[in-house]
Design a protein around this motif. Structure first.
Motif, PDB file in Angstrom:
ATOM      1  N   LYS A  68      -4.378   5.805  -8.196  1.00 21.07           N
ATOM      2  CA  LYS A  68      -5.610   6.536  -7.906  1.00 21.07           C
ATOM      3  C   LYS A  68      -6.432   5.813  -6.838  1.00 21.07           C
ATOM      4  O   LYS A  68      -6.413   4.582  -6.725  1.00 21.07           O
ATOM      5  CB  LYS A  68      -6.438   6.700  -9.178  1.00 21.07           C
ATOM      6  CG  LYS A  68      -5.682   7.354 -10.336  1.00 21.07           C
ATOM      7  CD  LYS A  68      -5.189   8.756  -9.977  1.00 21.07           C
ATOM      8  CE  LYS A  68      -4.590   9.486 -11.171  1.00 21.07           C
ATOM      9  NZ  LYS A  68      -3.349   8.840 -11.663  1.00 21.07           N
ATOM     10  N   GLU A  69      -7.185   6.576  -6.060  1.00 21.10           N
ATOM     11  CA  GLU A  69      -7.904   6.027  -4.907  1.00 21.10           C
ATOM     12  C   GLU A  69      -8.829   4.861  -5.244  1.00 21.10           C
ATOM     13  O   GLU A  69      -8.843   3.872  -4.510  1.00 21.10           O
ATOM     14  CB  GLU A  69      -8.686   7.133  -4.192  1.00 21.10           C
ATOM     15  CG  GLU A  69      -7.852   7.943  -3.229  1.00 21.10           C
ATOM     16  CD  GLU A  69      -8.693   8.702  -2.227  1.00 21.10           C
ATOM     17  OE1 GLU A  69      -9.936   8.563  -2.257  1.00 21.10           O
ATOM     18  OE2 GLU A  69      -8.112   9.439  -1.414  1.00 21.10           O
ATOM     19  N   ASP A  85       0.830  -1.202   0.000  1.00 19.45           N
ATOM     20  CA  ASP A  85       0.000   0.000   0.000  1.00 19.45           C
ATOM     21  C   ASP A  85       0.866   1.253   0.000  1.00 19.45           C
ATOM     22  O   ASP A  85       0.502   2.271  -0.601  1.00 19.45           O
ATOM     23  CB  ASP A  85      -0.924  -0.015   1.216  1.00 19.45           C
ATOM     24  CG  ASP A  85      -2.232   0.706   0.949  1.00 19.45           C
ATOM     25  OD1 ASP A  85      -2.735   0.626  -0.194  1.00 19.45           O
ATOM     26  OD2 ASP A  85      -2.756   1.368   1.866  1.00 19.45           O
ATOM     27  N   SER A 108       0.906   4.351  -2.859  1.00 24.65           N
ATOM     28  CA  SER A 108       0.898   5.793  -2.600  1.00 24.65           C
ATOM     29  C   SER A 108       2.098   6.464  -3.261  1.00 24.65           C
ATOM     30  O   SER A 108       1.985   7.555  -3.832  1.00 24.65           O
ATOM     31  CB  SER A 108       0.901   6.040  -1.087  1.00 24.65           C
ATOM     32  OG  SER A 108       0.930   7.417  -0.799  1.00 24.65           O
ATOM     33  N   ARG A 135     -17.090   6.041  -3.548  1.00 29.11           N
ATOM     34  CA  ARG A 135     -16.920   4.644  -3.950  1.00 29.11           C
ATOM     35  C   ARG A 135     -18.004   4.194  -4.921  1.00 29.11           C
ATOM     36  O   ARG A 135     -17.824   3.227  -5.652  1.00 29.11           O
ATOM     37  CB  ARG A 135     -16.886   3.732  -2.727  1.00 29.11           C
ATOM     38  CG  ARG A 135     -18.217   3.518  -2.031  1.00 29.11           C
ATOM     39  CD  ARG A 135     -18.100   2.398  -1.004  1.00 29.11           C
ATOM     40  NE  ARG A 135     -19.324   2.201  -0.261  1.00 29.11           N
ATOM     41  CZ  ARG A 135     -19.590   2.763   0.900  1.00 29.11           C
ATOM     42  NH1 ARG A 135     -18.701   3.560   1.458  1.00 29.11           N
ATOM     43  NH2 ARG A 135     -20.730   2.543   1.527  1.00 29.11           N
ATOM     44  N   ALA A 181      -6.524   1.933  -5.607  1.00 26.19           N
ATOM     45  CA  ALA A 181      -5.721   1.665  -4.416  1.00 26.19           C
ATOM     46  C   ALA A 181      -6.544   0.949  -3.354  1.00 26.19           C
ATOM     47  O   ALA A 181      -6.080  -0.012  -2.724  1.00 26.19           O
ATOM     48  CB  ALA A 181      -5.151   2.973  -3.864  1.00 26.19           C
ATOM     49  N   TYR A 182      -7.772   1.405  -3.132  1.00 30.05           N
ATOM     50  CA  TYR A 182      -8.642   0.743  -2.158  1.00 30.05           C
ATOM     51  C   TYR A 182      -8.987  -0.671  -2.625  1.00 30.05           C
ATOM     52  O   TYR A 182      -9.004  -1.620  -1.833  1.00 30.05           O
ATOM     53  CB  TYR A 182      -9.924   1.551  -1.959  1.00 30.05           C
ATOM     54  CG  TYR A 182      -9.791   2.669  -0.954  1.00 30.05           C
ATOM     55  CD1 TYR A 182     -10.044   2.449   0.386  1.00 30.05           C
ATOM     56  CD2 TYR A 182      -9.412   3.946  -1.349  1.00 30.05           C
ATOM     57  CE1 TYR A 182      -9.934   3.465   1.320  1.00 30.05           C
ATOM     58  CE2 TYR A 182      -9.291   4.974  -0.430  1.00 30.05           C
ATOM     59  CZ  TYR A 182      -9.557   4.731   0.906  1.00 30.05           C
ATOM     60  OH  TYR A 182      -9.430   5.746   1.827  1.00 30.05           O
ATOM     61  N   ARG A 199     -13.741   1.614   0.457  1.00 27.22           N
ATOM     62  CA  ARG A 199     -13.506   3.057   0.400  1.00 27.22           C
ATOM     63  C   ARG A 199     -14.671   3.789   1.065  1.00 27.22           C
ATOM     64  O   ARG A 199     -15.842   3.542   0.738  1.00 27.22           O
ATOM     65  CB  ARG A 199     -13.376   3.493  -1.055  1.00 27.22           C
ATOM     66  CG  ARG A 199     -12.947   4.953  -1.210  1.00 27.22           C
ATOM     67  CD  ARG A 199     -12.903   5.352  -2.675  1.00 27.22           C
ATOM     68  NE  ARG A 199     -12.455   6.706  -2.850  1.00 27.22           N
ATOM     69  CZ  ARG A 199     -12.506   7.376  -3.991  1.00 27.22           C
ATOM     70  NH1 ARG A 199     -12.976   6.764  -5.082  1.00 27.22           N
ATOM     71  NH2 ARG A 199     -12.061   8.618  -4.074  1.00 27.22           N
TER      72      ARG A 199
END
Length: 462
Positions: A364-365, A355, A359, A381, A368-369, A376
């Motif tokens: 992108k979120e 993780d 970062s 989400r 990544a989640y 998220r």
């Protein structure tokens, strides 16, 4: 209509002239309820009228249920609310070791937040365990309120008081002297050998939890994700995480210990069930491993059984923390000295490394989640979803992180047998169909084992 009734005291088997008042009131089913111990008739009748008013309004709580002992209802709660095996074991541990010794014989209706908050500060455990105990108590009290045993949960949404004494406020020594690096994962994998080492690299660069890695099978390893991408198609290998291996103390309905089990279970929540894109170098290594490994689970012992944590640690801990040389003698083989790589490093820290890398490379979120198996928070989400461009960006970043780490270590091969040749990179991702397939990876040169002629079999035990 509620009314008061005299109750004479008895001494030595004889009725005396002293008395108290008992309230008689109508229950919801039409029977007469009774509550003793009032000093005056007016007090008894007033209490009874309040009960009848609450019954008529539908908010009445049976006084007898309020007297239920916390320990009695806690056992009812545990048998009624089924959770995953390890969660059940953790809850019973907190109940038996910390909660029930103080609260087992306390009436549900007499538990207050002040008493609970004072008690939790005195627990001789780390603060996070105190929080888990209070959280479990609150969950049980909420269930009691739902069962109409108490009017409300007095613990709901309350903030615990932290101990601010000198001992508690002193910063704790960090478990690790520094954050783990990709170089640490590579050195550890090289030291452990190809089978255990691949588990380490997969955790560090794809981020499965310990049980999720053990739960992988051949049919869920290196599947292909296919998505439209520009005028072509995005294709990449994936790990399909839908099951995990759990190890825990099994408990019966009343909390009795039934021994430790090691079994497959569904993942812990819907966010944990996911497909994780695999960077090219790792897909190459996994494809070789699957060719040579004879068992169903890619990450297992030399007999194909899931690892137990204790058995895994016997080799993993010395590889991280270092070990002394052991001379050869009768009945004992020579064992080389190992310098420490990163004392205290564990599989959870390697998962965190993945993780951290996400970062670092700017994943992108939404992706990544997803890759980490986290749900998220917030409305985003539902609106933001991973795209092929995001996925390719993540794969390129992880691949570059691995290559950079290998270069900084001066390494070109792993385990002296696998020569990692970087596949060519297309310049125009939008106009050329991307097929990151095993056929492409197999074009890289492999150096066979001089003893077996296979890639991993000679070091299957790590």
């Amino acid at each position: 209509m509620a009314y008061g009734q005299k109750v004479f005291k008895v001494r030595n088997g004889k009725k005396t002239t002293k008395f108290t008042w008992r309230c008689r009131y109508k229950l919801p089913n039409g029977d007469w309820g009774s509550e003793p111990g009032f000093p005056t008739k007016a007090a008894a009748e007033s209490w009874g009228e309040k009960q009848e008013a609450a019954i008529e309004a539908g908010t009445w709580i049976d006084p007898n249920l309020r007297k239920t002992k916390f320990g009695t209802f806690a056992r009812t709660f545990m048998s009624a609310r089924k959770k995953r095996g390890r969660t059940v074991g953790t809850r019973w541990d907190n109940l038996e070791l910390h909660i029930l010794p103080r609260w087992e014989h306390t009436a549900m209706g007499s538990i207050t937040w002040f008493d609970v908050d004072t008690w939790q500060q005195s627990l001789p455990v780390e603060d996070v365990r105190r929080g888990h105990c209070v959280s479990l108590m609150s969950t049980i009290m909420t269930a009691a309120a739902d069962a109409q045993m108490i009017p409300v949960n007095p613990l709901f949404a309350r903030r615990r008081t932290r101990d601010t004494s000198d001992d508690e406020s002193t910063p704790k020594e960090p478990k690790l002297s520094r954050a783990p690096r990709p170089e640490d994962a590579i050195l550890l994998a090289e030291r452990l050998g190809p089978v255990r080492g691949l588990h380490v690299l997969t955790t560090a660069f794809c981020g499965p939890r310990w049980g999720e890695g053990l739960g992988l099978t051949r049919e869920r390893t290196l599947l292909l994700r296919r998505e439209p991408w520009g005028t072509g198609e995005f294709v990449c290998p994936i790990l399909r995480i839908t099951r995990e291996i759990a190890e825990y103390q099994k408990r019966g309905p009343d909390g009795e210990r039934l021994g430790y089990v090691l079994q497959e279970e569904p993942t812990k929540n819907d966010g944990s069930t996911r497909d994780v894109d695999v960077p090219p170098f790792l897909a190459l290594l996994l494809s070789y491993h699957l060719d040579d490994w004879p068992y169903e689970r890619p990450f297992s012992t030399s007999t194909g059984k899931p690892w137990r944590r204790g058995n895994w640690s016997r080799d993993f801990r010395p590889a991280c923390d270092g070990r002394d040389e052991r001379a050869k003698r009768q009945g004992v083989s020579f064992r080389a000295e190992w310098e420490p790589i990163l004392p205290g490093l564990d599989m959870r820290a390697l998962r965190a490394l993945h993780d951290t890398l996400q970062s670092q490379i700017g994943v992108k979120e939404p992706l990544a989640y997803e890759a980490a198996g986290h749900r998220r928070p917030g409305i985003k989400r539902h609106y933001q979803k991973p795209t092929p461009d995001m996925r390719q960006e993540r794969l390129d970043g992880l691949e570059d992180a691995f290559r950079t780490a290998m270069a900084s270590l001066g390494m070109k091969t792993l385990w002296g047998r696998v020569d990692l040749v970087k596949p060519p990179k297309e310049d125009d991702h939008q106009n050329i169909a991307q097929t990151i397939s095993m056929d492409e990876y197999r074009g890289a040169r492999r150096v066979p084992s001089p003893r077996s002629g296979r890639h991993y079999r000679s070091q299957a035990s790590g």
